[in-house]
Scaffold this active site. Sequence first.
Site, short mmCIF file in Angstrom:
data_model
loop_
_atom_site.label_atom_id
_atom_site.label_comp_id
_atom_site.label_asym_id
_atom_site.label_seq_id
_atom_site.Cartn_x
_atom_site.Cartn_y
_atom_site.Cartn_z
N ARG A 142 0.87 -1.29 0.10
CA ARG A 142 -0.09 0.04 -0.05
C ARG A 142 1.05 1.30 0.20
O ARG A 142 1.14 1.95 1.03
CB ARG A 142 -1.02 -0.17 1.11
CG ARG A 142 -2.20 -1.22 1.22
CD ARG A 142 -2.89 -0.93 2.43
NE ARG A 142 -2.20 -1.43 3.54
CZ ARG A 142 -1.99 -2.91 3.99
NH1 ARG A 142 -2.59 -3.63 3.12
NH2 ARG A 142 -1.29 -3.18 4.97
N ASP B 129 3.74 -6.40 -3.92
CA ASP B 129 3.15 -7.54 -3.13
C ASP B 129 3.92 -8.88 -3.44
O ASP B 129 3.69 -9.45 -4.63
CB ASP B 129 1.63 -7.96 -3.43
CG ASP B 129 1.06 -8.89 -2.63
OD1 ASP B 129 1.73 -9.80 -1.99
OD2 ASP B 129 -0.24 -8.76 -2.39
N ASN C 57 12.51 -8.65 2.67
CA ASN C 57 12.44 -8.30 3.88
C ASN C 57 11.06 -8.93 4.29
O ASN C 57 10.66 -9.37 5.46
CB ASN C 57 12.80 -7.08 4.55
CG ASN C 57 12.16 -6.75 5.92
OD1 ASN C 57 12.64 -7.23 6.89
ND2 ASN C 57 11.04 -6.02 5.94
N TYR D 146 6.26 -21.50 9.86
CA TYR D 146 7.40 -20.37 9.71
C TYR D 146 8.65 -21.18 9.65
O TYR D 146 9.72 -20.75 8.90
CB TYR D 146 7.15 -19.51 10.91
CG TYR D 146 7.96 -18.35 10.80
CD1 TYR D 146 7.73 -17.34 10.03
CD2 TYR D 146 9.49 -18.24 11.73
CE1 TYR D 146 8.59 -16.09 9.95
CE2 TYR D 146 10.07 -17.16 11.76
CZ TYR D 146 9.68 -15.82 10.71
OH TYR D 146 10.58 -14.89 10.81
N LYS E 174 11.10 -20.53 6.25
CA LYS E 174 12.68 -19.96 6.75
C LYS E 174 13.74 -21.03 6.41
O LYS E 174 14.96 -20.47 5.94
CB LYS E 174 12.56 -19.66 8.04
CG LYS E 174 11.92 -18.13 8.40
CD LYS E 174 12.19 -16.95 7.47
CE LYS E 174 11.47 -15.72 7.40
NZ LYS E 174 11.68 -14.66 6.99
N THR F 27 9.35 -5.91 17.32
CA THR F 27 8.63 -5.49 16.27
C THR F 27 7.22 -5.87 16.38
O THR F 27 6.72 -6.63 17.15
CB THR F 27 8.96 -6.15 14.94
OG1 THR F 27 9.00 -7.41 15.05
CG2 THR F 27 10.30 -5.76 14.58
#
Length: 230
Positions: A38, A53, A76, A141, A145, A176
Amino acid sequence: MVLNGAVAVVTGANRGLGRHLAAQLLDRGASVYAAVRRPDDLDLPGVSPLLLDVTDHASIRAAARIATDANVLINNAGISTGTPLIGGDLDAVRRELETNFYGPLAVTRAFAPVIEANGGGAILNVLSVISWLHPARAGAYAAAKAAAWALTDAAREELQPRGISVSALHVGFMDTDMTAGLDGVPKADPADVATQALDGLATGQAEILADDLTRRIRQALARGPVPTGR
């Protein structure tokens, strides 16, 4: 890789580590495309907003046609849904793989020719200590990764003859939004992690280990599978 004067594309640059990476690249004299879903919501002065995206291949190809002067790519953007592999929702597992593995792969495939045409450069993939440490509660995850770690190593070998270095950033918990619900665990400052990442990128480090936990787990790999506890 000389960052002063470089032209970098940073995915997921709107918040967290990505925002720090983009801001610090500017401080080091680089031009930055902030690649986000966005662009109108981006509030980081000095960057060039870029619609991208990582799960939309058309947007990736369009971004590569715009950022034709790029010679640095930082993959990232990522997600963590906290989904186990056996008992978790399979669509969530697929979503993690699409974002955290196929996304960086697609972006790298799109931008490698751009970077090569500009005389070579560098790619940094933001990975995790979870590339090596595989807790069941975050199985999706961890799988994504771990696959992204393999992607990084294989791409390094494939792209080195084309003048493109490929580095991996491995880090544990950072302060974060992604770890906002985790209490009682040490969290690294994302600004400090960004500094280490860019220092490593500038000096051509293949693996950048950003905290003590990550360094301990990396050393333990030589002794066999790392226990994750129960």
